[in-house]
Design an enzyme around this catalytic site. Sequence first.
Site, PDB file in Angstrom:
ATOM      1  N   VAL A  32       0.814  -1.229   0.000  1.00  0.00           N
ATOM      2  CA  VAL A  32       0.000   0.000   0.000  1.00  0.00           C
ATOM      3  C   VAL A  32       0.845   1.276   0.000  1.00  0.00           C
ATOM      4  O   VAL A  32       0.346   2.343  -0.339  1.00  0.00           O
ATOM      5  CB  VAL A  32      -0.998   0.050   1.183  1.00  0.00           C
ATOM      6  CG1 VAL A  32      -2.032  -1.045   1.077  1.00  0.00           C
ATOM      7  CG2 VAL A  32      -0.278   0.017   2.524  1.00  0.00           C
ATOM      8  N   TYR A  76       3.073   4.524  15.869  1.00  0.00           N
ATOM      9  CA  TYR A  76       1.794   3.915  15.458  1.00  0.00           C
ATOM     10  C   TYR A  76       0.633   4.798  15.912  1.00  0.00           C
ATOM     11  O   TYR A  76      -0.274   5.112  15.130  1.00  0.00           O
ATOM     12  CB  TYR A  76       1.682   2.521  16.089  1.00  0.00           C
ATOM     13  CG  TYR A  76       0.367   1.801  15.867  1.00  0.00           C
ATOM     14  CD1 TYR A  76       0.164   1.017  14.730  1.00  0.00           C
ATOM     15  CD2 TYR A  76      -0.666   1.872  16.804  1.00  0.00           C
ATOM     16  CE1 TYR A  76      -1.037   0.341  14.531  1.00  0.00           C
ATOM     17  CE2 TYR A  76      -1.866   1.200  16.608  1.00  0.00           C
ATOM     18  CZ  TYR A  76      -2.049   0.433  15.479  1.00  0.00           C
ATOM     19  OH  TYR A  76      -3.235  -0.236  15.295  1.00  0.00           O
ATOM     20  N   ALA A 118       0.612   7.965  16.638  1.00  0.00           N
ATOM     21  CA  ALA A 118       0.591   9.222  15.868  1.00  0.00           C
ATOM     22  C   ALA A 118       0.040   8.984  14.464  1.00  0.00           C
ATOM     23  O   ALA A 118      -0.753   9.788  13.947  1.00  0.00           O
ATOM     24  CB  ALA A 118       1.999   9.814  15.800  1.00  0.00           C
ATOM     25  N   SER A 119       0.433   7.864  13.854  1.00  0.00           N
ATOM     26  CA  SER A 119      -0.049   7.579  12.488  1.00  0.00           C
ATOM     27  C   SER A 119      -1.559   7.380  12.492  1.00  0.00           C
ATOM     28  O   SER A 119      -2.265   7.827  11.588  1.00  0.00           O
ATOM     29  CB  SER A 119       0.643   6.342  11.905  1.00  0.00           C
ATOM     30  OG  SER A 119       0.177   5.135  12.506  1.00  0.00           O
ATOM     31  N   LYS A 120      -2.082   6.721  13.534  1.00  0.00           N
ATOM     32  CA  LYS A 120      -3.520   6.440  13.584  1.00  0.00           C
ATOM     33  C   LYS A 120      -4.309   7.708  13.932  1.00  0.00           C
ATOM     34  O   LYS A 120      -5.453   7.871  13.502  1.00  0.00           O
ATOM     35  CB  LYS A 120      -3.800   5.319  14.591  1.00  0.00           C
ATOM     36  CG  LYS A 120      -3.220   3.966  14.170  1.00  0.00           C
ATOM     37  CD  LYS A 120      -3.841   3.467  12.874  1.00  0.00           C
ATOM     38  CE  LYS A 120      -3.465   2.037  12.551  1.00  0.00           C
ATOM     39  NZ  LYS A 120      -4.106   1.554  11.307  1.00  0.00           N
TER      40      LYS A 120
HETATM   41  P1  NAP Z   1      -2.777  -8.090  11.059  1.00  0.00           P
HETATM   42  O1  NAP Z   1      -3.377  -9.367  11.555  1.00  0.00           O
HETATM   43  O2  NAP Z   1      -1.362  -7.800  11.351  1.00  0.00           O
HETATM   44  O3  NAP Z   1      -3.053  -7.985   9.490  1.00  0.00           O
HETATM   45  C1  NAP Z   1      -2.598  -6.899   8.737  1.00  0.00           C
HETATM   46  C2  NAP Z   1      -2.395  -7.333   7.312  1.00  0.00           C
HETATM   47  O4  NAP Z   1      -1.908  -6.184   6.579  1.00  0.00           O
HETATM   48  C3  NAP Z   1      -1.336  -8.433   7.184  1.00  0.00           C
HETATM   49  O5  NAP Z   1      -1.767  -9.435   6.298  1.00  0.00           O
HETATM   50  C4  NAP Z   1      -0.139  -7.660   6.642  1.00  0.00           C
HETATM   51  O6  NAP Z   1       0.741  -8.417   5.823  1.00  0.00           O
HETATM   52  C5  NAP Z   1      -0.824  -6.605   5.786  1.00  0.00           C
HETATM   53  N1  NAP Z   1       0.098  -5.510   5.478  1.00  0.00           N
HETATM   54  C6  NAP Z   1       1.034  -4.957   6.291  1.00  0.00           C
HETATM   55  N2  NAP Z   1       1.706  -4.003   5.636  1.00  0.00           N
HETATM   56  C7  NAP Z   1       1.193  -3.949   4.380  1.00  0.00           C
HETATM   57  C8  NAP Z   1       1.496  -3.189   3.237  1.00  0.00           C
HETATM   58  N3  NAP Z   1       2.478  -2.281   3.229  1.00  0.00           N
HETATM   59  N4  NAP Z   1       0.786  -3.398   2.107  1.00  0.00           N
HETATM   60  C9  NAP Z   1      -0.202  -4.326   2.067  1.00  0.00           C
HETATM   61  N5  NAP Z   1      -0.521  -5.097   3.128  1.00  0.00           N
HETATM   62  C10 NAP Z   1       0.165  -4.911   4.272  1.00  0.00           C
HETATM   63  O7  NAP Z   1      -3.581  -6.824  11.624  1.00  0.00           O
HETATM   64  P2  NAP Z   1      -5.081  -6.668  12.155  1.00  0.00           P
HETATM   65  O8  NAP Z   1      -5.058  -6.842  13.603  1.00  0.00           O
HETATM   66  O9  NAP Z   1      -6.027  -7.431  11.308  1.00  0.00           O
HETATM   67  O10 NAP Z   1      -5.250  -5.088  11.908  1.00  0.00           O
HETATM   68  C11 NAP Z   1      -5.864  -4.549  10.758  1.00  0.00           C
HETATM   69  C12 NAP Z   1      -5.946  -3.037  10.926  1.00  0.00           C
HETATM   70  O11 NAP Z   1      -6.623  -2.730  12.154  1.00  0.00           O
HETATM   71  C13 NAP Z   1      -4.574  -2.353  11.022  1.00  0.00           C
HETATM   72  O12 NAP Z   1      -4.610  -1.115  10.385  1.00  0.00           O
HETATM   73  C14 NAP Z   1      -4.386  -2.160  12.518  1.00  0.00           C
HETATM   74  O13 NAP Z   1      -3.536  -1.095  12.814  1.00  0.00           O
HETATM   75  C15 NAP Z   1      -5.807  -1.875  12.935  1.00  0.00           C
HETATM   76  N6  NAP Z   1      -6.045  -2.147  14.360  1.00  0.00           N
HETATM   77  C16 NAP Z   1      -5.822  -3.382  14.895  1.00  0.00           C
HETATM   78  C17 NAP Z   1      -6.026  -3.585  16.243  1.00  0.00           C
HETATM   79  C18 NAP Z   1      -5.787  -4.911  16.908  1.00  0.00           C
HETATM   80  O14 NAP Z   1      -5.812  -4.957  18.160  1.00  0.00           O
HETATM   81  N7  NAP Z   1      -5.561  -6.002  16.173  1.00  0.00           N
HETATM   82  C19 NAP Z   1      -6.481  -2.523  17.063  1.00  0.00           C
HETATM   83  C20 NAP Z   1      -6.702  -1.285  16.476  1.00  0.00           C
HETATM   84  C21 NAP Z   1      -6.487  -1.107  15.130  1.00  0.00           C
HETATM   85  P3  NAP Z   1       1.966  -9.253   6.483  1.00  0.00           P
HETATM   86  O15 NAP Z   1       1.287 -10.425   7.101  1.00  0.00           O
HETATM   87  O16 NAP Z   1       2.827  -9.615   5.362  1.00  0.00           O
HETATM   88  O17 NAP Z   1       2.596  -8.347   7.479  1.00  0.00           O
END
Ligand code: NAP
Length: 248
Positions: free
Chosen positions: A63, A156, A158-160
């Site tokens: 991305v 993280y 700050a980015s969010k």
């Molecule tokens: P996750 O399980 O780590 O999944 C994130 C996915 O994004 C992974 O498949 C990862 O690929 C992919 N990714 C990372 N960098 C990328 C890039 N540059 N281009 C394309 N794909 C990329 O995370 P999640 O927990 O589902 O979180 C999803 C979103 O919710 C994120 O934005 C996270 O910050 C947000 N969020 C999560 C939580 C939480 O507690 N889980 C809380 C608040 C917000 P790789 O596997 O190769 O790294």
Amino acid sequence: MRLKDKVALITGGGRGIGATTAFLFAEEGARVGIVDLREEGLKEVAAEATQKGFQFKTFVGDVSKKAEIEGVMESLVQELGRIDVLVNNAGIAISRPFLEKSVEDWVKTLEVNLIGVFLCSQAAAPYMLQQKSGKIINISSIRGIDHCGREGIMDYSASKGAVINLTKTMAKELAPYINVNTVAPGHTNTEMTKSLPEEVRRNMIEGSYLKRLAEPEDIARAILFLASNDADFITGQILLVDGGFSLK
Ligand code: NAP
């Protein structure tokens, strides 16, 4: 069938919240594309989709790379004819104490979590503007809310926080045809939190008034709401899905 005949692209759809959202969207009638860094995760999700009777378009792409994302968007529109919903879900967190945090950590985090949201939206917007309709949902985090930033992941957080600000600005600039909103998840049961020490996970559960982590489905249902016609008059807003964590 709240997304009947809609075309949706979900970034970071190879696992976690992104993959769960992709399945929910498909169940609601959408034709779905997922983009992720690794082919392996995409293949697994696509195979599960096939078993459930859905066909996902999969794209390997980063991305934070403009040319790659423009290519993905072009292929999606060529194959499925349009793009109605973009979910900017891909995100990373690099945990390191403040005094050890490096410029590289900051740059990588901002490139994926913030500039990635901008680039994917910029690639989708021309198609949506031409159609005179579209929905963009950016995934922020409870850590992006002003008083909820967390130690060790200040970049993280700050980015969010910046994603929330960007959402509001995009909502103004892309109106009246594109609705832009944010979902800010609380701690969610995915790979991102599974690797954390047990004590940290326990504190996360204790910090939530509803006394549990979110399941990816909790977040996906909020994303679905903002992607559906039920949210046609909502733009520039932030929907917290955190079990009350931010009330403290
Ligand atoms: P996750 O399980 O780590 O999944 C994130 C996915 O994004 C992974 O498949 C990862 O690929 C992919 N990714 C990372 N960098 C990328 C890039 N540059 N281009 C394309 N794909 C990329 O995370 P999640 O927990 O589902 O979180 C999803 C979103 O919710 C994120 O934005 C996270 O910050 C947000 N969020 C999560 C939580 C939480 O507690 N889980 C809380 C608040 C917000 P790789 O596997 O190769 O790294």
